[in-house]
Design a protein around this motif. Structure first.
Motif, short mmCIF file in Angstrom:
data_model
loop_
_atom_site.label_atom_id
_atom_site.label_comp_id
_atom_site.label_asym_id
_atom_site.label_seq_id
_atom_site.Cartn_x
_atom_site.Cartn_y
_atom_site.Cartn_z
N GLU A 35 -11.56 -28.30 19.38
CA GLU A 35 -12.85 -27.60 19.32
C GLU A 35 -13.80 -28.43 18.47
OE1 GLU A 35 -11.48 -22.92 19.77
OE2 GLU A 35 -12.42 -23.58 17.90
N ARG A 46 -11.71 -21.78 26.77
CA ARG A 46 -10.85 -22.51 25.83
C ARG A 46 -10.50 -23.91 26.35
NH1 ARG A 46 -6.96 -20.70 21.71
NH2 ARG A 46 -5.72 -22.53 21.27
N ASP A 78 -14.78 -25.57 28.63
CA ASP A 78 -16.10 -25.05 28.27
C ASP A 78 -17.17 -26.00 28.84
OD1 ASP A 78 -17.31 -22.97 26.32
OD2 ASP A 78 -18.42 -24.82 25.97
N LYS A 107 -15.18 -27.52 23.84
CA LYS A 107 -13.76 -27.14 23.80
C LYS A 107 -13.07 -27.82 24.97
CE LYS A 107 -15.00 -22.52 22.44
NZ LYS A 107 -14.84 -21.12 22.84
#
Ligand SMILES: CC(C)(COP(=O)(O)OP(=O)(O)OC[C@H]1O[C@@H](n2cnc3c(N)ncnc32)[C@H](O)[C@@H]1OP(=O)(O)O)[C@@H](O)C(=O)NCCC(=O)NCCS
Length: 180
Positions: free
Chosen positions: A82, A56, A59, A64
């Motif tokens: 995101e 989260r 990444d 992300k």
């Protein structure tokens, strides 16, 4: 990073894998104390493995990312982005998980977090639009988003069911660059 300097000695930085544990703690507080503001429950998120939290905020694909508002070394606020990687939607990014701990509100942390997220999205080539959803009636968040250039474009009725009943979600977006 950002031109917006929050008061109360809060500074904003991009989170890294090293922040995963404190990010998890802060977001579990958010899902618990501001339950109507989020789609996920604290119990659902508490069950997520460490790898979920790592992905989260850090990444490896860069799709992300998350930002933290820190007072000294303590994480007191956060927001995440995101980015889409699908060919037809990769011009869009979703802003999620905006939360500032109660003792640090109204001193500019939310605004500085948003500014950092907007600047990060602007720096990513090809990202043109930022979108988010906010629970109808969450006037503090709606005002904050409007101040940062987001406009509402629709409302989804009965979007979430919380302890206080069904809530609608207002969809907001902000253009951050013009298509080439
Ligand atoms: C919404 C939230 C992130 C705002 O964070 P914050 O750090 O207090 O925001 P800021 O101090 O940067 O406020 C910027 C502006 O937003 C508006 N605003 C923020 N909180 C407000 C409130 N309670 N009432 C009215 N306006 C408010 C004000 O215009 C404020 O500027 P001002 O203080 O100069 O008047 C915070 O209240 C929060 O975490 N709430 C619970 C979780 C949540 O609702 N998240 C949003 C999910 S979509």
């Amino acid at each position: 990073m950002s031109n917006v300097m929050p008061q109360k000695n809060v500074h904003v930085a991009l989170l890294t894998a090293q922040n995963a544990t404190e990010y998890r703690e802060l977001m579990l507080e958010a899902y618990d104390l501001a339950a109507d503001a989020f789609t996920s429950t604290a119990a659902e998120r508490a069950a997520e493995p460490e790898s979920w939290w790592l992905s989260r905020i850090a990444d490896p694909s860069g799709l992300k990312v998350a930002f933290g508002a820190f007072e000294s070394n303590t994480l007191v606020g956060t927001v995440a982005l995101e980015f889409s990687c699908k060919p037809k939607t990769k011009h869009k990014a979703l802003l999620i998980g905006m939360y500032v701990s109660a003792g640090y509100r109204r001193c500019g942390a939310g605004k500085a977090l948003l500014q950092a997220a907007i600047e990060h999205a602007q720096a990513r080539a090809g990202t043109l639009v930022l979108a988010l959803t906010v629970t109808e009636g969450n006037n503090a968040a709606v005002k904050l988003y409007q101040l940062s250039g987001f406009e509402a474009f629709g409302t989804e009725p009965m979007a979430i069911r919380t302890a206080s009943g069904f809530k609608s979600k207002v969809h907001m977006s902000r253009t951050i660059a013009v298509a080439a």
